[in-house]
Design a protein around this motif. Structure first.
Motif, mmCIF file in Angstrom:
data_model
loop_
_atom_site.group_PDB
_atom_site.id
_atom_site.type_symbol
_atom_site.label_atom_id
_atom_site.label_comp_id
_atom_site.label_asym_id
_atom_site.label_seq_id
_atom_site.Cartn_x
_atom_site.Cartn_y
_atom_site.Cartn_z
ATOM 1 N N LYS A 138 0.894 -1.038 0.118
ATOM 2 C CA LYS A 138 -0.054 0.210 -0.038
ATOM 3 C C LYS A 138 0.971 1.318 0.070
ATOM 4 C CE LYS A 138 -4.016 -1.822 2.303
ATOM 5 N NZ LYS A 138 -5.066 -1.853 3.235
ATOM 6 N N GLN A 139 0.193 2.309 -0.216
ATOM 7 C CA GLN A 139 1.044 3.551 -0.226
ATOM 8 C C GLN A 139 1.093 4.129 1.127
ATOM 9 O OE1 GLN A 139 -1.216 6.374 -3.188
ATOM 10 N NE2 GLN A 139 0.376 5.861 -4.743
ATOM 11 N N ARG A 140 2.187 4.942 1.222
ATOM 12 C CA ARG A 140 2.329 5.754 2.633
ATOM 13 C C ARG A 140 1.028 6.634 2.655
ATOM 14 N NH1 ARG A 140 8.054 8.042 4.271
ATOM 15 N NH2 ARG A 140 8.746 6.059 3.420
ATOM 16 N N GLU A 141 0.414 6.607 3.986
ATOM 17 C CA GLU A 141 -0.867 7.539 4.318
ATOM 18 C C GLU A 141 -0.296 8.215 5.511
ATOM 19 O OE1 GLU A 141 -4.215 5.075 4.948
ATOM 20 O OE2 GLU A 141 -3.309 3.945 6.767
ATOM 21 N N LEU A 142 -1.062 9.540 5.684
ATOM 22 C CA LEU A 142 -1.101 10.040 6.779
ATOM 23 C C LEU A 142 -1.908 9.589 7.807
ATOM 24 C CD1 LEU A 142 -0.401 12.919 8.370
ATOM 25 C CD2 LEU A 142 -2.712 13.795 7.344
ATOM 26 N N VAL A 143 -1.453 9.463 9.029
ATOM 27 C CA VAL A 143 -2.106 8.868 10.355
ATOM 28 C C VAL A 143 -2.590 10.000 11.147
ATOM 29 C CG1 VAL A 143 -1.756 7.808 12.510
ATOM 30 C CG2 VAL A 143 -0.632 6.889 10.328
ATOM 31 N N ALA A 144 -1.736 11.258 11.450
ATOM 32 C CA ALA A 144 -2.151 12.251 12.308
ATOM 33 C C ALA A 144 -0.855 13.038 12.021
ATOM 34 C CB ALA A 144 -2.089 11.886 13.881
ATOM 35 N N ARG A 145 -1.368 14.548 12.319
ATOM 36 C CA ARG A 145 -0.480 15.408 12.137
ATOM 37 C C ARG A 145 -0.614 16.745 13.311
ATOM 38 N NH1 ARG A 145 -0.265 17.248 6.264
ATOM 39 N NH2 ARG A 145 -2.188 17.754 6.866
ATOM 40 N N ILE A 146 0.313 17.483 13.717
ATOM 41 C CA ILE A 146 -0.023 18.472 14.837
ATOM 42 C C ILE A 146 0.830 19.482 14.312
ATOM 43 C CG2 ILE A 146 1.712 17.426 16.241
ATOM 44 C CD1 ILE A 146 0.372 18.246 18.623
ATOM 45 N N SER A 173 -9.754 6.657 10.028
ATOM 46 C CA SER A 173 -9.501 5.345 10.328
ATOM 47 C C SER A 173 -8.927 5.360 11.767
ATOM 48 C CB SER A 173 -8.875 4.480 9.397
ATOM 49 O OG SER A 173 -7.235 4.866 9.304
ATOM 50 N N VAL A 174 -8.304 6.180 11.996
ATOM 51 C CA VAL A 174 -7.543 6.151 13.504
ATOM 52 C C VAL A 174 -8.186 7.171 14.496
ATOM 53 C CG1 VAL A 174 -5.382 5.349 12.534
ATOM 54 C CG2 VAL A 174 -5.966 7.963 13.036
ATOM 55 N N LYS A 175 -9.223 7.885 14.152
ATOM 56 C CA LYS A 175 -9.802 9.019 14.819
ATOM 57 C C LYS A 175 -10.432 8.425 16.005
ATOM 58 C CE LYS A 175 -11.027 12.562 12.516
ATOM 59 N NZ LYS A 175 -11.736 13.566 11.687
ATOM 60 N N GLY A 176 -10.272 8.825 17.296
ATOM 61 C CA GLY A 176 -11.119 8.489 18.486
ATOM 62 C C GLY A 176 -10.237 7.041 19.193
ATOM 63 N N ARG A 177 -9.293 6.580 18.415
ATOM 64 C CA ARG A 177 -8.424 5.565 18.910
ATOM 65 C C ARG A 177 -6.870 6.018 19.096
ATOM 66 N NH1 ARG A 177 -7.187 1.350 15.914
ATOM 67 N NH2 ARG A 177 -7.399 2.218 13.852
ATOM 68 N N PHE A 178 -6.346 6.985 18.168
ATOM 69 C CA PHE A 178 -4.880 7.663 18.294
ATOM 70 C C PHE A 178 -5.045 9.015 18.615
ATOM 71 C CE2 PHE A 178 -2.846 4.627 14.857
ATOM 72 C CZ PHE A 178 -3.646 3.458 15.529
ATOM 73 N N THR A 179 -3.842 9.283 19.559
ATOM 74 C CA THR A 179 -3.772 10.835 20.119
ATOM 75 C C THR A 179 -2.364 11.153 19.746
ATOM 76 O OG1 THR A 179 -5.487 10.459 21.899
ATOM 77 C CG2 THR A 179 -4.018 12.206 21.894
ATOM 78 N N ILE A 180 -2.199 12.138 19.097
ATOM 79 C CA ILE A 180 -0.981 12.875 18.689
ATOM 80 C C ILE A 180 -0.539 14.096 19.660
ATOM 81 C CG2 ILE A 180 -1.634 14.263 16.887
ATOM 82 C CD1 ILE A 180 1.047 13.934 15.358
ATOM 83 N N SER A 181 0.648 13.911 19.822
ATOM 84 C CA SER A 181 0.881 15.260 20.890
ATOM 85 C C SER A 181 2.328 15.541 20.745
ATOM 86 C CB SER A 181 0.689 14.839 22.287
ATOM 87 O OG SER A 181 1.563 13.880 22.747
ATOM 88 N N ARG A 182 2.762 16.733 21.165
ATOM 89 C CA ARG A 182 4.124 17.190 21.028
ATOM 90 C C ARG A 182 4.627 17.711 22.403
ATOM 91 N NH1 ARG A 182 4.586 20.903 15.765
ATOM 92 N NH2 ARG A 182 6.497 21.540 16.722
ATOM 93 N N TYR A 236 4.630 12.283 19.836
ATOM 94 C CA TYR A 236 4.211 11.025 20.106
ATOM 95 C C TYR A 236 2.961 10.696 19.515
ATOM 96 C CZ TYR A 236 7.261 12.888 24.002
ATOM 97 O OH TYR A 236 8.356 13.292 24.660
ATOM 98 N N LEU A 237 2.846 9.383 19.502
ATOM 99 C CA LEU A 237 1.453 8.927 19.104
ATOM 100 C C LEU A 237 1.164 7.735 19.800
ATOM 101 C CD1 LEU A 237 -0.391 9.071 16.471
ATOM 102 C CD2 LEU A 237 0.444 7.161 15.530
ATOM 103 N N GLN A 238 -0.036 8.007 20.684
ATOM 104 C CA GLN A 238 -0.796 7.100 21.305
ATOM 105 C C GLN A 238 -1.479 6.453 20.697
ATOM 106 O OE1 GLN A 238 0.229 6.272 24.892
ATOM 107 N NE2 GLN A 238 -1.312 4.746 24.356
ATOM 108 N N MET A 239 -1.724 5.208 20.643
ATOM 109 C CA MET A 239 -2.253 4.130 19.837
ATOM 110 C C MET A 239 -3.150 3.164 20.709
ATOM 111 S SD MET A 239 0.330 3.474 16.441
ATOM 112 C CE MET A 239 1.430 2.358 17.461
ATOM 113 N N ASN A 240 -4.252 3.506 20.865
ATOM 114 C CA ASN A 240 -5.214 2.539 21.545
ATOM 115 C C ASN A 240 -6.221 1.771 20.624
ATOM 116 O OD1 ASN A 240 -4.085 3.601 23.888
ATOM 117 N ND2 ASN A 240 -5.558 5.369 24.087
#
Length: 120
Positions: free
Chosen positions: A42-50, A61-70, A78-82
């Motif tokens: 698959k192609q590289r895709e954006l997960v999250a950005r801050i 696809s990750v909204k509500g499960r992943f949290t990005i912070s800096r 950081y990327l917290q993945m739940n």
């Protein structure tokens, strides 16, 4: 400038992982920081950005499960993945828009990638 990512690994469905990515070198400032992922075939895709001020955006696809912070003082993102699911299995890459010191030239840098595998 270098970006060093860490925190990947093997986790079961429903588990959690926290990725970190630290930027080092001659840095004047960092604008956007982000996480991307690339699954096999698959192609590289954006997960999250801050951005510097903390505004975020996420892939649907990750909204509500992943949290990005800096941490701007540490030039680290950081990327917290739940609630991980098998579809999250991929190599995760961090990137950053870095304004270099002293030239003030803006470049985009990528980390080396860290493998995340979610087993069912």
């Amino acid at each position: 400038v270098q970006l060093q990512a860490s925190g990947g690994g093997l986790v079961q469905v429903g588990g959690s992982l926290r990725l970190s990515c630290a930027a080092s070198g001659s840095i004047a400032s960092i604008n956007n920081m982000g996480w991307y992922r690339q699954a096999p075939g698959k192609q590289r895709e954006l997960v999250a950005r801050i951005d510097y001020g903390g505004s975020t955006n996420y892939a649907g696809s990750v909204k509500g499960r992943f949290t990005i912070s800096r941490d701007n003082a540490k030039n680290t993102v950081y990327l917290q993945m739940n609630s991980l699911i098998p579809e999250d299995t991929a190599v995760y890459y961090c990137n950053a828009d870095v304004r270099q010191w002293p030239s003030r030239i803006l470049n985009i840098y990528w980390g080396q990638g860290t493998q995340v595998t979610v087993s069912s």
